[in-house]
Scaffold this active site. Structure first.
Site, mmCIF file in Angstrom:
data_model
loop_
_atom_site.group_PDB
_atom_site.id
_atom_site.type_symbol
_atom_site.label_atom_id
_atom_site.label_comp_id
_atom_site.label_asym_id
_atom_site.label_seq_id
_atom_site.Cartn_x
_atom_site.Cartn_y
_atom_site.Cartn_z
ATOM 1 N N HIS A 1 0.663 -1.309 0.189
ATOM 2 C CA HIS A 1 -0.106 -0.050 0.023
ATOM 3 C C HIS A 1 0.843 1.436 0.011
ATOM 4 C CE1 HIS A 1 -3.179 -2.530 2.111
ATOM 5 N NE2 HIS A 1 -3.697 -2.407 0.949
ATOM 6 N N CYS B 287 -2.387 0.195 9.627
ATOM 7 C CA CYS B 287 -3.509 -0.716 9.258
ATOM 8 C C CYS B 287 -4.408 -0.990 10.261
ATOM 9 C CB CYS B 287 -2.886 -1.905 8.570
ATOM 10 S SG CYS B 287 -1.414 -1.717 7.644
HETATM 11 N N1 GLY Z 1 -2.784 -9.132 5.186
HETATM 12 C C1 GLY Z 1 -3.218 -7.931 4.764
HETATM 13 C C2 GLY Z 1 -3.608 -7.690 3.410
HETATM 14 O O1 GLY Z 1 -3.289 -8.431 2.479
HETATM 15 O O2 GLY Z 1 -4.440 -7.036 3.115
#
Ligand code: GLY
Length: 257
Positions: free
Chosen positions: A165, A252
């Site tokens: 991300h 996250c």
């Molecule tokens: N394990 C977090 C994701 O892949 O979104």
């Protein structure tokens, strides 16, 4: 960077069966719970009221609540996560958002968007185009943000295959200061900022989290800790080893507003 509220979700027994590319082994669930409790306690210590949601066994990655919504004091946007096993996870957050937000928008149709790709920098949003977030996703979000006067800047992270991300690599610490993975540090979009560039061997630690007067820093990355501390921030170390095993980091684990 003033936050009063946060939402987190406990990891479930299914957590070790989530999506990961990290070859770091299976997470220890008991340790993951201890780390999650500490994370929530740190947010409370920094002045944030934390709503801790129960685990969702059907969705092993649902502890990573940041991916399913974008939240602002005035509104929230429910995302459409880019990984198929996570797609329906966002709807589970809708009733929770309804408790807190009057205006809720949704990313729709073929658009995909993970909240981990969205980095707020004062009144500008940096929107990451990634393997999870497609162009339609960022366009839909940019249109919603525009309604509230926010400008959007697109950052294409697709060439960086190992970066999941945008916020795996780029995080705003406030005070016009960006914490950056060295592979993105030279982008023109960041040229006007004070740039704190983590060494490549500590790239994971580019995901630090500024909350009010503190900056959460993942345990085990001494050069990044020094970088953040020398820049004048009050660093709080937190071990998130079990979340790293599942490609997750500090940001996250919460939605914050
Ligand atoms: N394990 C977090 C994701 O892949 O979104």
């Amino acid at each position: 960077m003033n936050f009063t509220h946060a939402i987190t979700r406990k990891p479930g027994n299914s957590f070790p069966y989530g999506i990961t590319t990290a070859a770091l082994g299976k997470p220890d669930l008991e340790l993951a719970l201890t780390q999650h409790n500490q994370y929530c306690a740190d947010l409370v210590q920094l002045g944030v009221q934390v709503d801790v949601l129960p685990a969702l066994e059907l969705f092993p990655d649902s502890v990573f609540v940041e991916d399913v919504a974008i939240v602002e004091p005035d509104f929230a946007v429910l995302t459409s996560p880019g990984a198929i096993p996570r797609r329906d996870e966002a709807q589970e957050m809708l009733p929770v958002l309804e408790l807190h937000f009057k205006r809720i928008y949704q990313i729709e149709g073929n658009a995909t968007l993970d909240g981990g790709d969205i980095c707020k920098v004062d009144d500008v949003y940096y929107l990451g185009l990634s393997a999870r977030t497609n162009l339609e996703g960022v366009q839909q979000l940019a249109a919603i943000l525009n309604l509230f006067g926010y400008r959007s800047v697109l950052i294409d992270i697709r060439p960086l295959e190992s970066v999941l991300h945008l916020k795996s690599a780029v995080n705003y610490l406030g005070d016009h200061t960006m914490l950056l993975d060295p592979r993105l540090a030279k982008l023109d979009e960041f040229a006007d900022f004070n740039r704190l560039i983590v060494p490549l061997e500590e790239a994971y630690a580019a995901n630090c989290l500024r909350i009010n007067d503190g900056v959460l820093v993942p345990f085990g990355f001494p050069q990044t800790l020094e970088l953040v501390t020398n820049a004048g921030y009050d660093a709080m170390l937190l071990d998130v080893s079990e979340y790293r095993k599942m490609d997750g980091g500090l940001s996250c684990l919460s939605l914050r507003w």
